[in-house]
Structure formats: structure tokens, C-alpha cells
Design a protein around this motif. Sequence first.
Motif: not given
Length: 121
Positions: A11-12, A15-16, A20, A25-26, A33, A35
Motif C-alpha cells: 500500500k505504501e 501510494r508513493s 499527487e 483519488q486513492i 486500493l 487509484a
Amino acid sequence: MQIPKPTEQDKEVFRSLISESPAVQIKPMFGNLGAFVNGNMFAGLFGSALGVRLVDETTRSELEAIEGTGPFGPDERPMGGYTALPSSWHSTPELASSWIQTALSEVAALPAKQPKTRGKK
């Protein structure tokens, strides 16, 4: 059907890799997860697998030519239009990021997904 769960590290890293942007949206999806841009999913996790949605057939064929790619989602019912990146996506973030950006660009060009209206009870 048992839905696999990603690790916190999965997950980390996911997200990275996601841009952004106010348009992106995530969101959690069944313990995984996804996106989204304009309401359409362009990348997601299914357990430790990372998949991207490529609208252009030529681009998808290019990704699928890379060793280790495959269907994304449950074995019984993979998600159409999505391709799983090689399982080494954690150790090749530049490759994963490139395909995620491509998916974001392609999916952002699609019409915005309209929210479903709930019927009266």
C-alpha cells in the motif's frame, strides 16, 4: 472467492507511485486500493499485484510483451482492460511509475464516470 489483501508495504509503495493531483483519488476497495481519475479507476492493487488500465490496444500490447505481466484481478474473473505489472514492481518503481502515468493519461481522457443514483426503498 477469497480476496487477497496487500501488505502495508504494498500500500505504501502504491501510494508513493500515484501522482499527487486534485483530480486523482486513492480509495479502498475490498481491502485493496484503487487509484481513480474522474471516477474511473486507472491503477489498483489486488493483493500484492499492481494492475493498470490501458485503453489503447497498442499500448496494452506493449505492456503485455514484458515478461511477468498478466491478467489482473481474480483468476476466475480477471478485470477486462487491466494488465498486472511484473511481480517485481516493488523493486522497479521507475517502470511501475511510467506505466501508472500512461494509464492515468489514457483514463483521464475518458468521459467522467457518473455516480450511480440509488433507487427509492
